[in-house]
Design a protein around this motif. Sequence first.
Motif, PDB file in Angstrom:
ATOM      1  N   LEU A  89     -48.744  -0.168   8.273  1.00 40.12           N
ATOM      2  CA  LEU A  89     -49.233  -1.573   8.553  1.00 40.12           C
ATOM      3  C   LEU A  89     -50.378  -1.957   7.699  1.00 40.12           C
ATOM      4  O   LEU A  89     -51.347  -1.091   7.427  1.00 40.12           O
ATOM      5  CB  LEU A  89     -49.709  -1.844   9.777  1.00 40.12           C
ATOM      6  CG  LEU A  89     -48.694  -1.463  11.093  1.00 40.12           C
ATOM      7  CD1 LEU A  89     -49.452  -1.286  12.497  1.00 40.12           C
ATOM      8  CD2 LEU A  89     -47.667  -2.479  11.421  1.00 40.12           C
ATOM      9  N   ASP A  90     -50.196  -3.094   6.949  1.00 38.02           N
ATOM     10  CA  ASP A  90     -51.546  -3.369   5.926  1.00 38.02           C
ATOM     11  C   ASP A  90     -51.860  -4.640   6.806  1.00 38.02           C
ATOM     12  O   ASP A  90     -51.327  -5.865   6.834  1.00 38.02           O
ATOM     13  CB  ASP A  90     -50.906  -3.962   4.714  1.00 38.02           C
ATOM     14  CG  ASP A  90     -52.017  -4.379   3.815  1.00 38.02           C
ATOM     15  OD1 ASP A  90     -53.071  -4.645   4.275  1.00 38.02           O
ATOM     16  OD2 ASP A  90     -51.567  -4.798   2.437  1.00 38.02           O
ATOM     17  N   VAL A  91     -52.951  -4.557   7.429  1.00 41.48           N
ATOM     18  CA  VAL A  91     -53.902  -5.440   8.382  1.00 41.48           C
ATOM     19  C   VAL A  91     -55.195  -5.644   7.831  1.00 41.48           C
ATOM     20  O   VAL A  91     -55.880  -5.067   7.226  1.00 41.48           O
ATOM     21  CB  VAL A  91     -53.756  -4.723   9.815  1.00 41.48           C
ATOM     22  CG1 VAL A  91     -52.433  -4.626  10.378  1.00 41.48           C
ATOM     23  CG2 VAL A  91     -54.519  -3.312   9.794  1.00 41.48           C
ATOM     24  N   ARG A 155     -48.957  -7.170   7.541  1.00 41.21           N
ATOM     25  CA  ARG A 155     -47.871  -7.049   6.511  1.00 41.21           C
ATOM     26  C   ARG A 155     -47.243  -5.626   6.558  1.00 41.21           C
ATOM     27  O   ARG A 155     -47.865  -4.666   7.059  1.00 41.21           O
ATOM     28  CB  ARG A 155     -48.600  -7.104   5.075  1.00 41.21           C
ATOM     29  CG  ARG A 155     -49.138  -8.541   4.846  1.00 41.21           C
ATOM     30  CD  ARG A 155     -49.751  -8.235   3.235  1.00 41.21           C
ATOM     31  NE  ARG A 155     -50.328  -9.301   2.978  1.00 41.21           N
ATOM     32  CZ  ARG A 155     -49.938 -10.480   2.447  1.00 41.21           C
ATOM     33  NH1 ARG A 155     -48.544 -10.666   2.129  1.00 41.21           N
ATOM     34  NH2 ARG A 155     -50.742 -11.574   1.929  1.00 41.21           N
ATOM     35  N   LEU A 156     -45.903  -5.635   6.533  1.00 38.79           N
ATOM     36  CA  LEU A 156     -45.239  -4.492   6.616  1.00 38.79           C
ATOM     37  C   LEU A 156     -44.562  -4.092   5.173  1.00 38.79           C
ATOM     38  O   LEU A 156     -43.436  -4.479   4.988  1.00 38.79           O
ATOM     39  CB  LEU A 156     -43.931  -4.514   7.622  1.00 38.79           C
ATOM     40  CG  LEU A 156     -44.259  -4.947   8.824  1.00 38.79           C
ATOM     41  CD1 LEU A 156     -43.190  -4.983  10.031  1.00 38.79           C
ATOM     42  CD2 LEU A 156     -45.209  -3.852   9.535  1.00 38.79           C
ATOM     43  N   PRO A 157     -45.476  -3.765   4.300  1.00 34.18           N
ATOM     44  CA  PRO A 157     -45.036  -3.349   2.924  1.00 34.18           C
ATOM     45  C   PRO A 157     -43.908  -2.449   2.747  1.00 34.18           C
ATOM     46  O   PRO A 157     -43.919  -1.443   3.486  1.00 34.18           O
ATOM     47  CB  PRO A 157     -46.070  -2.870   2.204  1.00 34.18           C
ATOM     48  CG  PRO A 157     -47.030  -2.050   3.326  1.00 34.18           C
ATOM     49  CD  PRO A 157     -46.794  -3.264   4.402  1.00 34.18           C
ATOM     50  N   VAL A 158     -43.057  -2.746   1.960  1.00 36.87           N
ATOM     51  CA  VAL A 158     -41.714  -1.879   1.834  1.00 36.87           C
ATOM     52  C   VAL A 158     -41.783  -1.342   0.429  1.00 36.87           C
ATOM     53  O   VAL A 158     -41.709  -2.047  -0.546  1.00 36.87           O
ATOM     54  CB  VAL A 158     -40.535  -2.689   1.873  1.00 36.87           C
ATOM     55  CG1 VAL A 158     -39.209  -1.753   1.700  1.00 36.87           C
ATOM     56  CG2 VAL A 158     -40.427  -3.293   3.423  1.00 36.87           C
ATOM     57  N   ASN A 159     -41.584   0.097   0.205  1.00 33.93           N
ATOM     58  CA  ASN A 159     -41.579   0.780  -1.126  1.00 33.93           C
ATOM     59  C   ASN A 159     -40.487   1.779  -0.836  1.00 33.93           C
ATOM     60  O   ASN A 159     -40.752   2.836  -0.158  1.00 33.93           O
ATOM     61  CB  ASN A 159     -43.033   1.101  -1.575  1.00 33.93           C
ATOM     62  CG  ASN A 159     -42.791   1.785  -2.737  1.00 33.93           C
ATOM     63  OD1 ASN A 159     -41.808   2.225  -3.085  1.00 33.93           O
ATOM     64  ND2 ASN A 159     -44.083   1.733  -3.759  1.00 33.93           N
ATOM     65  N   GLU A 160     -39.296   1.299  -1.175  1.00 32.34           N
ATOM     66  CA  GLU A 160     -38.186   2.501  -1.084  1.00 32.34           C
ATOM     67  C   GLU A 160     -38.382   3.831  -1.848  1.00 32.34           C
ATOM     68  O   GLU A 160     -38.099   5.012  -1.457  1.00 32.34           O
ATOM     69  CB  GLU A 160     -36.737   1.837  -1.553  1.00 32.34           C
ATOM     70  CG  GLU A 160     -36.418   0.581  -0.189  1.00 32.34           C
ATOM     71  CD  GLU A 160     -35.022   0.213  -0.557  1.00 32.34           C
ATOM     72  OE1 GLU A 160     -34.187   0.967  -1.409  1.00 32.34           O
ATOM     73  OE2 GLU A 160     -34.777  -1.014  -0.458  1.00 32.34           O
ATOM     74  N   ARG A 161     -39.028   3.786  -3.043  1.00 27.31           N
ATOM     75  CA  ARG A 161     -39.050   4.921  -3.841  1.00 27.31           C
ATOM     76  C   ARG A 161     -40.046   5.764  -3.238  1.00 27.31           C
ATOM     77  O   ARG A 161     -40.032   6.837  -3.220  1.00 27.31           O
ATOM     78  CB  ARG A 161     -39.670   4.456  -5.147  1.00 27.31           C
ATOM     79  CG  ARG A 161     -39.948   5.663  -6.259  1.00 27.31           C
ATOM     80  CD  ARG A 161     -40.072   5.221  -7.634  1.00 27.31           C
ATOM     81  NE  ARG A 161     -41.323   4.112  -7.639  1.00 27.31           N
ATOM     82  CZ  ARG A 161     -42.591   4.809  -7.562  1.00 27.31           C
ATOM     83  NH1 ARG A 161     -42.849   6.087  -7.715  1.00 27.31           N
ATOM     84  NH2 ARG A 161     -43.551   4.006  -7.599  1.00 27.31           N
TER      85      ARG A 161
END
Length: 496
Positions: A89-91, A155-161
């Motif tokens: 979580l990016d809060v 925010r729910l940042p997504v980084n697949e790598r």
Amino acid sequence: MSVKCIDVRKNHHKTKWLMPWGPNHCEKLKDFDEAVSRQIEANDIVFAVHIPLPSKEMSPWFQFMLFIMQLDIAFKMDNDLKENAEITLDVSLAYRDDMFDDWKEIAHAIEIRKLKCTFGSPKTLESEGRHYDCDFLPFMEIGSVAHKYYLLNIRLPVNERKGINVGIGEIKDIRLVGIHQNGGFTKVWFAMKTFLTPSILIIMVWYWRRITLMTRAPVLLEKVIFALGISMTFINIPVEWFSIGFDWTWMLLFGDIRQGIFYAMLLSFWIIFCGEHMMDQNERNRLSGYWKQVGPIAVGSFCLFIFDMCERGVQLKNPFYSIWTTEVGTELAMAFIIVAGICLCLYFLFLCFMVFQVFRNISGKQSSLPAMSKARRLHYEGLIFRFKFLMLITLACAAMTVIFFIVSQVTEGHWKWGDITIQVNSAFFTGIYGMWNLYVFALMFLYAPSHKNYGEDQSNGDLGVNSGEELQLTTTITHVDGPTEVYKLARKEAQE
């Protein structure tokens, strides 16, 4: 319920806060299917929550804000929730005191929470769209409510790598449950503290004056009762009044420390109180004689203090922090709590043993009472009654405190019977607090030294023997002359 806002700016969250409603509200999404159709990425979606609801405002009387998070996660075959999944979580938290002011940032953090979810149905195509049953997540705690309006952007940042927010299922919504103290209760609480502070101070001054009038030095039991009065006064002093005008986020931690000092002092008093009534051959009237019993109290209190500093101490800087969110933090917290629990168990074993010994010794001494003169017999019967009465009151107070703790953990704050609502937690908080004040008040009143002089003409001949066979119930000598040969000989008799 959070509102899904679209933020397609490259420099996320630096220039603008996203409002869920109002004149400057953000561009909203109904659901994530709309985001897919409009080709909006997960990184461009912000969950916005305004505290409180529209047309309401927060108040310093609420004292604190605690928020827990509930995620609505749907099952989907091609996006299943992995085992031991973690959500990042990016809060950010901001405040303002006027609806037209700019938002000012209070805190920003990137937090990781473990998802603990169960799915009641078989994971087949027919079950798609059904929601997981997920545990609540600790989200945020603030020790003061100094502003009228608060805004959360999540925010729910997504980084697949890097594997960030991958395998967390299909999140439909984010709900926040807010908990704060009722403003009406706060006023009652403050009024109680304001009233009880001078009451305990007055009895303390009276009690210490009675001790200083004696020709002898204060004995250990008198010092401990006075120290207990000081620790009660420390809790009573209504510094909380300042929290209405100042943004003091450390008040929750300060309250925990004050309460910890009082309970540590109370537990120590019970041990010393029993020990000083033992009438055994051990050398009493000095603190070093109780190190085995007081030691576990000190260790347990220190462990709980460290635990509190690791939790609420860190929350002074980062309100989103929780020690329970990481493996190491959970193990550390559990270690501190287990050590404190072991110390508490050892303490109660010591205490039960000492209470048993005291009652056995008093029963033995009571057989000597009929042979005494009337004045002295009444004096010692008074001492015995005082001790037994205080032990019963102590047990009742301790039982009520334990019941309060259990009830406060298992109830939701009020019970409803027909049209009558009983605010259980409020009643218990004020009741337990008032009860311990009355207990300390009664202690100082009952154990203030008497200035009556039982002369030597009564001291001898009561039992048809010398004064060495006098009945000595406590090391708190109530004679004006203080510890005399009588006290020393009483020890010798007990030894024999």
